[in-house]
Design an enzyme around this catalytic site. Sequence first.
Site, PDB file in Angstrom:
ATOM      1  N   ARG A 228     -15.704 103.776  83.691  1.00 15.75           N
ATOM      2  CA  ARG A 228     -15.847 105.174  84.361  1.00 15.75           C
ATOM      3  C   ARG A 228     -14.632 105.534  85.270  1.00 15.75           C
ATOM      4  O   ARG A 228     -14.350 104.427  86.053  1.00 15.75           O
ATOM      5  CB  ARG A 228     -17.116 105.671  84.952  1.00 15.75           C
ATOM      6  CG  ARG A 228     -18.231 105.928  84.016  1.00 15.75           C
ATOM      7  CD  ARG A 228     -18.137 106.928  83.062  1.00 15.75           C
ATOM      8  NE  ARG A 228     -19.249 107.179  82.272  1.00 15.75           N
ATOM      9  CZ  ARG A 228     -19.196 107.039  81.054  1.00 15.75           C
ATOM     10  NH1 ARG A 228     -18.216 106.019  80.423  1.00 15.75           N
ATOM     11  NH2 ARG A 228     -20.358 107.057  80.207  1.00 15.75           N
ATOM     12  N   HIS A 276     -10.530 108.624  76.751  1.00 13.73           N
ATOM     13  CA  HIS A 276     -11.865 108.479  76.669  1.00 13.73           C
ATOM     14  C   HIS A 276     -12.241 108.036  74.994  1.00 13.73           C
ATOM     15  O   HIS A 276     -13.142 108.605  74.873  1.00 13.73           O
ATOM     16  CB  HIS A 276     -12.685 109.434  77.425  1.00 13.73           C
ATOM     17  CG  HIS A 276     -13.967 108.836  77.859  1.00 13.73           C
ATOM     18  ND1 HIS A 276     -14.574 109.215  78.992  1.00 13.73           N
ATOM     19  CD2 HIS A 276     -14.734 107.866  77.457  1.00 13.73           C
ATOM     20  CE1 HIS A 276     -15.782 108.536  79.332  1.00 13.73           C
ATOM     21  NE2 HIS A 276     -16.035 107.878  78.272  1.00 13.73           N
TER      22      HIS A 276
END
Length: 313
Positions: A228, A276
């Site tokens: 993250r 991502h």
Amino acid sequence: MRITVAHHSPASCQRWRDALARELPDAEVDIWGQGRAGSADYAIAWAAPAKEFFDQHARLKAFFCTGAGVEKLLASPVMPQTIPVIRLEDAGMGAQMVDYCVYAVLHWLRRRSEYDEQQRARVWKQLPAYDLPDWPIGVFGLGVLGLQVATAFRALGFNVNAFSRLPHEHPGIRSFAEQGAAGDFAAFMRASRVLIIIAPLTPTTQDRFNRETLALMPPSSYVINVARGGLLVEEDLIELLDRGHLAGAALDVFRQEPLPQDHPLWSHPKVRITPHVSAITLIGPSAQQVAEKIRRLERGESISGIVDRRRGY
């Protein structure tokens, strides 16, 4: 038994509904807002829906997350603390993570960027090869996904270090831990030429990799972040890249997503960016995992993947 899907993407909602209906043919599976009134037994989504969802579904037995990271769910002010949250465990994500991280390291190890530049300049020049012992891999986070990444690099002949909350024993992987006598964080950072960040975002990992901690790595080191964005301070990473202490970075996650158009990471010559995609949820295998856990819960059996709200994963 009733299951309701509340994914933020309408297309994903339908695919999840269809997949779960195939796996659990005796269950009623609907999409929130399209099903009947009254509470479902189980819900599944990536982030917490609005308060009205929980008002309607007041008797939920569990809430399944459609990903491995649960920080979006746990941060919700409207989600009752009494509802068990269950995360996905691998379901096809581990192999994708392995591919992503191995590809990034081999790209640097085999000096592909330099050869690409030579090709554009029509230069025929063999560069010295790197030795594997000079490229120890450091995996921060040794959960289901992290262990697969660490094991893959060990199988390729790399020296592998791993940092986890508790000491571990895995053949060929050197253990460093937050607790116990296995070694501390600073020693882990100093021992790793390539840092692979693959841990959950929690209060203890927020901003963990900053100017001071990244500077502990040996000169000409590399960073891969597939966890993250909040674990890595991007401004500090850029500073160490510009100073030459870090040689490169492969980033799949960011503090703000999508990455703003004017962000300096886009054009940094030492940074490789992806949107991502290092481990995309595969709905088929994930639905099989969720269905099996629901069956076990209905039989009163224990399951894995239940989130500890205190730890954040």
